[in-house]
Write a protein that holds these residues in place. Structure first.
Motif, short mmCIF file in Angstrom:
data_model
loop_
_atom_site.label_atom_id
_atom_site.label_comp_id
_atom_site.label_asym_id
_atom_site.label_seq_id
_atom_site.Cartn_x
_atom_site.Cartn_y
_atom_site.Cartn_z
N ASN A 31 7.00 2.31 -9.45
CA ASN A 31 6.66 2.38 -8.08
C ASN A 31 7.86 1.71 -7.26
O ASN A 31 8.48 0.61 -7.45
N ASN A 52 6.40 -0.87 1.83
CA ASN A 52 6.00 -1.03 0.68
C ASN A 52 5.76 0.22 -0.13
O ASN A 52 5.73 1.43 0.71
N TYR A 53 5.50 0.15 -1.60
CA TYR A 53 5.37 1.53 -2.34
C TYR A 53 4.24 2.33 -1.91
O TYR A 53 4.06 3.29 -2.35
N VAL A 54 2.98 1.51 -1.47
CA VAL A 54 1.68 2.22 -1.03
C VAL A 54 1.93 2.73 0.14
O VAL A 54 0.93 3.29 0.73
N SER A 74 3.53 9.85 -0.27
CA SER A 74 3.68 9.76 -1.73
C SER A 74 3.46 11.04 -2.44
O SER A 74 4.32 11.34 -3.44
N SER A 104 2.51 -4.31 -4.78
CA SER A 104 2.71 -3.48 -3.49
C SER A 104 2.71 -3.83 -2.42
O SER A 104 2.83 -3.15 -1.36
#
Length: 127
Positions: A31, A52-54, A74, A104
């Motif tokens: 991630n 952030n990755y989410v 994504s 996350s």
């Protein structure tokens, strides 16, 4: 290895808008927190925005807060930087960056924290 390719730069007048895109490819088993930085001639690379990755958690430099918006899709492995009300001082090469993270909630704001970089895209704002 992760490859990042920026697009969307160009020449725009003061007050105009541009949307930068950063398409990522490569390792899919991590991630990645993502960021945008910029570098003007004779200056050091500086932080612009991060996510952030989410998605959902973002950070901005004071100079762009309220004018720029970072987002990510994504499903398309793409991060965007919507830039509104552009000013001549926004003129720079803009770089996309990525870093693998375990949490996350992580948002990264310094160049040293990022592992992967794109080749950059030029943004020029005329007065």
């Amino acid at each position: 290895q992760v490859q990042l390719v920026e697009s969307g730069g160009g020449l725009v007048q003061t007050g105009g808008s541009l949307r930068l895109s950063c398409a990522s490819s490569g390792r899919a088993n991590s991630n990645y927190a993502m960021g945008w930085f910029r570098q003007a001639p004779g200056k050091e690379r500086e932080f612009v925005a991060a996510i952030n990755y989410v998605g959902g958690l973002t950070a901005y430099s004071d100079s762009v807060k309220g004018r720029f918006t970072i987002s990510r899709d994504s499903a398309k492995n793409t991060v965007y930087l919507q830039m509104n009300n552009l000013k001549p001082e926004d003129t720079a090469v803009y770089y996309c960056s990525a870093a693998p993270v375990a949490l996350s909630i992580v948002v990264l704001t310094t160049t040293q924290q990022y592992q992967y970089w794109g080749q950059g895209t030029q943004v020029t704002v005329s007065s």
